[in-house]
Design a protein around this motif. Structure first.
Motif, PDB file in Angstrom:
ATOM      1  N   TYR A  73      -0.635   9.506  -3.675  1.00  0.00           N
ATOM      2  CA  TYR A  73      -1.676   9.065  -2.949  1.00  0.00           C
ATOM      3  C   TYR A  73      -3.176   8.924  -3.707  1.00  0.00           C
ATOM      4  O   TYR A  73      -4.186   9.560  -3.325  1.00  0.00           O
ATOM      5  N   GLY A  74      -2.848   8.582  -4.909  1.00  0.00           N
ATOM      6  CA  GLY A  74      -4.166   8.303  -5.670  1.00  0.00           C
ATOM      7  C   GLY A  74      -4.385   9.302  -6.836  1.00  0.00           C
ATOM      8  O   GLY A  74      -5.219   9.136  -7.927  1.00  0.00           O
ATOM      9  N   ALA A  75      -3.604  10.420  -6.954  1.00  0.00           N
ATOM     10  CA  ALA A  75      -3.852  11.547  -7.759  1.00  0.00           C
ATOM     11  C   ALA A  75      -3.347  11.043  -9.065  1.00  0.00           C
ATOM     12  O   ALA A  75      -3.987  11.637 -10.233  1.00  0.00           O
ATOM     13  N   ALA A  76      -2.496  10.015  -9.219  1.00  0.00           N
ATOM     14  CA  ALA A  76      -1.733   9.651 -10.629  1.00  0.00           C
ATOM     15  C   ALA A  76      -1.731   8.311 -10.786  1.00  0.00           C
ATOM     16  O   ALA A  76      -0.948   7.612 -10.630  1.00  0.00           O
ATOM     17  N   PRO A  77      -3.105   7.733 -10.626  1.00  0.00           N
ATOM     18  CA  PRO A  77      -3.223   6.211 -10.675  1.00  0.00           C
ATOM     19  C   PRO A  77      -2.559   5.571 -11.850  1.00  0.00           C
ATOM     20  O   PRO A  77      -2.069   4.265 -11.589  1.00  0.00           O
ATOM     21  N   GLU A  78      -1.953   6.390 -12.942  1.00  0.00           N
ATOM     22  CA  GLU A  78      -1.609   5.582 -14.179  1.00  0.00           C
ATOM     23  C   GLU A  78       0.169   5.533 -13.662  1.00  0.00           C
ATOM     24  O   GLU A  78       0.680   4.589 -14.484  1.00  0.00           O
TER      25      GLU A  78
ATOM     26  N   LEU B 188       1.048   3.996 -11.136  1.00  0.00           N
ATOM     27  CA  LEU B 188       1.297   2.984 -10.106  1.00  0.00           C
ATOM     28  C   LEU B 188       2.291   1.997 -10.201  1.00  0.00           C
ATOM     29  O   LEU B 188       2.934   1.693 -11.182  1.00  0.00           O
ATOM     30  N   ASP B 189       3.401   2.014  -9.324  1.00  0.00           N
ATOM     31  CA  ASP B 189       4.384   1.147  -9.151  1.00  0.00           C
ATOM     32  C   ASP B 189       4.677   0.248  -7.911  1.00  0.00           C
ATOM     33  O   ASP B 189       4.980   1.206  -6.868  1.00  0.00           O
ATOM     34  N   VAL B 190       4.279  -0.888  -7.894  1.00  0.00           N
ATOM     35  CA  VAL B 190       4.540  -1.845  -6.668  1.00  0.00           C
ATOM     36  C   VAL B 190       5.925  -2.718  -7.062  1.00  0.00           C
ATOM     37  O   VAL B 190       5.978  -3.224  -8.064  1.00  0.00           O
ATOM     38  N   LYS B 191       6.780  -2.602  -6.067  1.00  0.00           N
ATOM     39  CA  LYS B 191       7.760  -3.264  -6.133  1.00  0.00           C
ATOM     40  C   LYS B 191       7.697  -5.014  -6.121  1.00  0.00           C
ATOM     41  O   LYS B 191       6.842  -5.392  -5.051  1.00  0.00           O
ATOM     42  N   THR B 192       8.049  -5.817  -7.127  1.00  0.00           N
ATOM     43  CA  THR B 192       7.830  -7.199  -6.996  1.00  0.00           C
ATOM     44  C   THR B 192       8.354  -7.903  -5.685  1.00  0.00           C
ATOM     45  O   THR B 192       7.759  -8.827  -5.163  1.00  0.00           O
TER      46      THR B 192
ATOM     47  N   ALA C   6       0.766  -1.076  -0.023  1.00  0.00           N
ATOM     48  CA  ALA C   6       0.064  -0.028  -0.165  1.00  0.00           C
ATOM     49  C   ALA C   6       0.800   1.168  -0.074  1.00  0.00           C
ATOM     50  O   ALA C   6       0.476   2.370  -0.707  1.00  0.00           O
ATOM     51  N   LYS C   7       2.102   1.196   0.778  1.00  0.00           N
ATOM     52  CA  LYS C   7       2.831   2.490   0.810  1.00  0.00           C
ATOM     53  C   LYS C   7       3.335   2.662  -0.741  1.00  0.00           C
ATOM     54  O   LYS C   7       3.488   3.678  -0.621  1.00  0.00           O
ATOM     55  N   ASP C   8       3.935   1.589  -1.370  1.00  0.00           N
ATOM     56  CA  ASP C   8       4.366   1.613  -2.907  1.00  0.00           C
ATOM     57  C   ASP C   8       3.341   2.291  -3.601  1.00  0.00           C
ATOM     58  O   ASP C   8       3.444   3.421  -4.376  1.00  0.00           O
ATOM     59  N   ALA C   9       1.996   1.882  -3.451  1.00  0.00           N
ATOM     60  CA  ALA C   9       0.756   2.464  -4.368  1.00  0.00           C
ATOM     61  C   ALA C   9       0.636   3.710  -4.029  1.00  0.00           C
ATOM     62  O   ALA C   9       0.462   4.594  -4.749  1.00  0.00           O
ATOM     63  N   ALA C  10       0.597   3.936  -2.743  1.00  0.00           N
ATOM     64  CA  ALA C  10       0.340   5.217  -2.233  1.00  0.00           C
ATOM     65  C   ALA C  10       1.616   6.500  -2.726  1.00  0.00           C
ATOM     66  O   ALA C  10       1.141   7.549  -3.250  1.00  0.00           O
TER      67      ALA C  10
END
Length: 101
Positions: free
Chosen positions: A44-49, A51-55, A35-39
């Motif tokens: 914090y959701g302003a730029a959903p495109e 999104l970068d979550v570490k594998t 969730a921290k990576d996503a935020a």
């Protein structure tokens, strides 16, 4: 599940199996890292495109979940099959897999 057997082997090899209650807290912490990576990556959701979550964070959460399953003597494959059947039933009954309706 092959992955669950890998986790069990890791525990056996390194003698690091813990109490399920602590493993569940660790799982929550690892999901929090996702969730921290996503935020952070999406402002914090302003730029959903963006999104970068570490594998490796996904791997940590998966490891933690499989550790909990192993410690509780739950077959992860059977638990997944049970969940999928539940979602299929909800879709048939309501058209939606979520329980929020």
């Amino acid at each position: 599940m092959k992955a669950q057997r890998k986790v069990a082997a890791f525990f056996a090899e390194h003698d690091v199996e813990g109490e399920p209650a602590y493993q569940i807290l660790d799982l929550a912490s690892e999901v929090g890292e996702i969730a921290k990576d996503a935020a952070n990556s999406t402002d914090y959701g302003a730029a959903p495109e963006e999104l970068d979550v570490k594998t490796d964070e996904l791997g940590d959460a998966l490891f933690s979940l499989l550790a909990v399953a192993e410690s509780l003597d739950v077959d992860a494959d059977e638990a997944l099959d049970e969940a999928l059947a539940k979602y299929e039933k909800r879709i048939e009954e309501t058209g939606d897999p979520s329980s929020g309706r």
